[in-house]
Design a protein around this motif. Structure first.
Motif, PDB file in Angstrom:
ATOM      1  N   HIS A 147      11.738   5.247   7.432  1.00  0.00           N
ATOM      2  CA  HIS A 147      11.031   5.133   5.912  1.00  0.00           C
ATOM      3  C   HIS A 147      12.311   4.990   4.983  1.00  0.00           C
ATOM      4  CE1 HIS A 147       6.281   5.650   6.386  1.00  0.00           C
ATOM      5  NE2 HIS A 147       6.503   7.270   6.846  1.00  0.00           N
ATOM      6  N   GLY A 169       2.559  12.020   4.731  1.00  0.00           N
ATOM      7  CA  GLY A 169       2.104  12.613   5.224  1.00  0.00           C
ATOM      8  C   GLY A 169       2.071  14.352   5.239  1.00  0.00           C
ATOM      9  N   ASP A 199      -4.930  14.794   1.316  1.00  0.00           N
ATOM     10  CA  ASP A 199      -5.732  14.346   2.843  1.00  0.00           C
ATOM     11  C   ASP A 199      -6.987  15.673   2.096  1.00  0.00           C
ATOM     12  OD1 ASP A 199      -4.830  12.191   3.617  1.00  0.00           O
ATOM     13  OD2 ASP A 199      -3.925  13.393   5.307  1.00  0.00           O
ATOM     14  N   GLY A 212      -5.465   9.806   1.264  1.00  0.00           N
ATOM     15  CA  GLY A 212      -5.152   8.793   0.034  1.00  0.00           C
ATOM     16  C   GLY A 212      -5.068   8.061  -0.937  1.00  0.00           C
ATOM     17  N   ASP A 216      -6.734   7.511  -4.092  1.00  0.00           N
ATOM     18  CA  ASP A 216      -6.390   6.099  -5.322  1.00  0.00           C
ATOM     19  C   ASP A 216      -7.221   5.236  -6.220  1.00  0.00           C
ATOM     20  OD1 ASP A 216      -4.438   3.918  -5.564  1.00  0.00           O
ATOM     21  OD2 ASP A 216      -3.483   4.398  -4.250  1.00  0.00           O
ATOM     22  N   ASN A 306       0.756   5.127  -3.652  1.00  0.00           N
ATOM     23  CA  ASN A 306      -0.354   5.416  -4.500  1.00  0.00           C
ATOM     24  C   ASN A 306      -0.066   4.078  -5.532  1.00  0.00           C
ATOM     25  OD1 ASN A 306      -0.855   7.203  -6.853  1.00  0.00           O
ATOM     26  ND2 ASN A 306      -2.127   7.345  -5.491  1.00  0.00           N
TER      27      ASN A 306
HETATM   28  O1  KG4 Z   1       4.092   7.984   5.831  1.00  0.00           O
HETATM   29  P1  KG4 Z   1       3.156   7.663   6.273  1.00  0.00           P
HETATM   30  O2  KG4 Z   1       2.602   6.964   6.774  1.00  0.00           O
HETATM   31  O3  KG4 Z   1       2.909   9.138   8.229  1.00  0.00           O
HETATM   32  C1  KG4 Z   1       3.435   9.284   7.712  1.00  0.00           C
HETATM   33  O4  KG4 Z   1       4.333   9.797   8.135  1.00  0.00           O
HETATM   34  O5  KG4 Z   1       2.600  10.785   7.337  1.00  0.00           O
HETATM   35  O6  KG4 Z   1       1.854   8.764   5.334  1.00  0.00           O
HETATM   36  C2  KG4 Z   1       0.397   9.051   5.822  1.00  0.00           C
HETATM   37  C3  KG4 Z   1      -0.407  10.061   4.633  1.00  0.00           C
HETATM   38  C4  KG4 Z   1      -1.568  10.229   4.325  1.00  0.00           C
HETATM   39  O7  KG4 Z   1      -1.036  11.792   4.046  1.00  0.00           O
HETATM   40  C5  KG4 Z   1      -1.911   9.509   3.076  1.00  0.00           C
HETATM   41  O8  KG4 Z   1      -3.284   9.849   2.533  1.00  0.00           O
HETATM   42  C6  KG4 Z   1      -0.955   9.255   2.680  1.00  0.00           C
HETATM   43  O9  KG4 Z   1       0.295   8.340   3.069  1.00  0.00           O
HETATM   44  N1  KG4 Z   1      -1.378   8.309   2.533  1.00  0.00           N
HETATM   45  C7  KG4 Z   1      -1.391   7.751  -0.128  1.00  0.00           C
HETATM   46  C8  KG4 Z   1      -1.366   6.177   0.435  1.00  0.00           C
HETATM   47  N2  KG4 Z   1      -2.118   5.903   1.605  1.00  0.00           N
HETATM   48  C9  KG4 Z   1      -1.887   6.387   2.466  1.00  0.00           C
HETATM   49  N3  KG4 Z   1      -1.510   8.772  -0.975  1.00  0.00           N
HETATM   50  C10 KG4 Z   1      -1.582   8.443  -1.598  1.00  0.00           C
HETATM   51  N4  KG4 Z   1      -2.489   7.461  -2.146  1.00  0.00           N
HETATM   52  C11 KG4 Z   1      -2.145   6.126  -1.663  1.00  0.00           C
HETATM   53  N5  KG4 Z   1      -2.316   4.818  -1.960  1.00  0.00           N
END
Ligand code: KG4
Ligand code: ZN
Length: 390
Positions: A147, A169, A199, A212, A216, A306
């Motif tokens: 990341h 997440g 979430d 998320g 948003d 976000n």
């Molecule tokens: O990095 P990721 O794709 O997977 C992990 O490594 O966890 O992150 C997923 C997380 C989820 O909790 C999702 O709700 C959040 O990122 N997320 C967001 C947005 N897009 C994804 N949270 C806030 N605003 C967003 N636009």
């Protein structure tokens, strides 16, 4: 960044993302390092071909979000099964899109932790099989290092040291990136990760999964000052985060309103909750940059896509003379291009994993001991695992 999106009939979304079509057509030159990268730690099956850590020749993501939506969250067993079905197709598509074959790649990289063990194992097994069959070096990558490295893809000038706010997440980390692959974690969550809080609150206010992006979107129609939610400060650990109190405050508000027969605006709750999270994240990140004397701040992980967080940090960074780096949203959420970017710097350092590499569901960030645990030379590993047949 160009995105082709095809929705398949099983609800799994298959996306082909190229950084730059023309660049992808260029042929590599002597000394270039081309890495096939694989990511399957959660609910996205992904494969990418990345050249020299920063050029994305192909980036294929098969998203399972639609599939898990009916259950309100990721079901690990379903995720693993879907990865098994999709992984070969993703790898094939990534190679085809990049115009390369397995013979053209210099190494195969894969996320080996942290994540869901059954999901991780699918990517790890595929990478090991390719490494063995084609006699290519194998590189294990920490998902969060991936990341962070997503920032290198679109910012060719970005080099350590810098501060990175990693919000996904499963993780909320404030990190000083001292060098490629070298991290000091200066803050982390005490309870829920930022994405997890998004979430859970989304579920509580009836927006569903994935929380998320839905919060948003809803927040854009709401008043961020409608409710004042707590922003936790942790005594003696000023860069740590805690989101469970905030989540409870939202749940209490909803329960009280229910008991009193009051109807609350979903958009107002979403906007007020988001404001509380985003202000804490941005506040910690900016303070860290100032105290550590860093004038570069990067963000990473799903929550980094976000809108409110990006806007606030853009404003705060400009006001504090800090250069702000943020990957395109598609590189913030899980993808394999970021794994290829991180792997390149490991490859350059000579890091090679043996075929004894295993999935490590709770792999800590920056754990040198574990990172080098699998560093046995490929031949040693082959000899041990297969009696030196090759
Ligand atoms: O990095 P990721 O794709 O997977 C992990 O490594 O966890 O992150 C997923 C997380 C989820 O909790 C999702 O709700 C959040 O990122 N997320 C967001 C947005 N897009 C994804 N949270 C806030 N605003 C967003 N636009
Ligand atoms: Zn992730």
């Amino acid at each position: 960044m160009k995105i082709d999106k095809n929705v398949e009939n099983d609800g799994v979304i298959f996306m082909s993302i190229k950084e730059n079509d023309e660049r992808a057509q260029e042929t590599g030159s002597e000394g270039d390092v081309t890495i096939l990268a694989i990511e399957s730690s959660c609910d996205e099956t992904a494969a990418a071909v990345v050249r020299n850590g920063r050029e994305v020749l192909s980036n294929i993501i098969s998203s399972q979000i639609a599939l898990h939506t009916i259950y309100g969250g990721v079901v690990p067993e379903i995720a693993s099964r879907k990865h098994v079905e999709k992984i070969n197709g993703c790898i094939r598509a990534a190679l085809d899109d990049a115009g390369v074959t397995l013979d053209d790649i210099d190494a195969v990289a894969v996320t080996y932790g942290p994540g869901l063990v059954g999901a991780l194992l699918v990517g790890v097994s595929a990478a090991k099989a390719i490494s063995f069959a084609k006699n290519k070096p194998l590189i294990g990558v920490h998902h969060i290092e991936g990341h962070i490295s997503a920032n290198f893809i679109e910012n060719k000038d970005l080099e350590p040291p810098f501060v990175c706010l990693v919000v996904s997440g499963g993780h909320s980390h404030l990190v000083v990136v001292k060098d490629y692959g070298e991290y000091d974690i200066i803050g982390q969550t005490r309870d829920d990760a930022a994405g997890e809080a998004f979430d859970k609150v989304a579920r509580a206010i009836g927006l569903g999964y994935p929380g998320g992006p839905k919060i948003d979107k809803a927040a854009r129609e709401g008043n961020p000052d409608a409710f004042v939610f707590p922003q936790a400060k942790i005594e003696g650990a000023e860069y740590d985060f805690s989101f469970s109190g905030l989540k409870s405050a939202v749940l209490n508000l909803i329960n009280q309103a229910k008991m009193q027969g009051q109807e609350l605006s979903q958009a107002d709750i979403a906007a007020s909750f988001q404001k509380a999270v985003v202000e804490v994240l941005a506040g910690h990140a900016i303070r860290a940059c100032k105290e550590y004397g860093m004038n570069k701040l990067a963000i990473a992980g799903g929550v980094a896509s976000n809108t409110a967080l990006r806007e606030l940090l853009e404003k705060e960074c400009a006001a504090n003379n800090i250069e702000f780096y943020r990957p395109s949203p598609v590189l913030c959420t899980d993808n394999a291009a970021m794994i290829g970017a991180a792997a390149y710097y490991e490859y350059r350092k000579g890091v090679r994993f043996g075929l004894d590499m295993n999935a490590v569901p709770n792999l800590p960030l920056g754990d040198r001991e574990r990172r080098f645990h699998g560093r046995a030379s490929r031949l040693d590993a082959l000899e041990r695992d297969f009696g030196g047949r090759r």
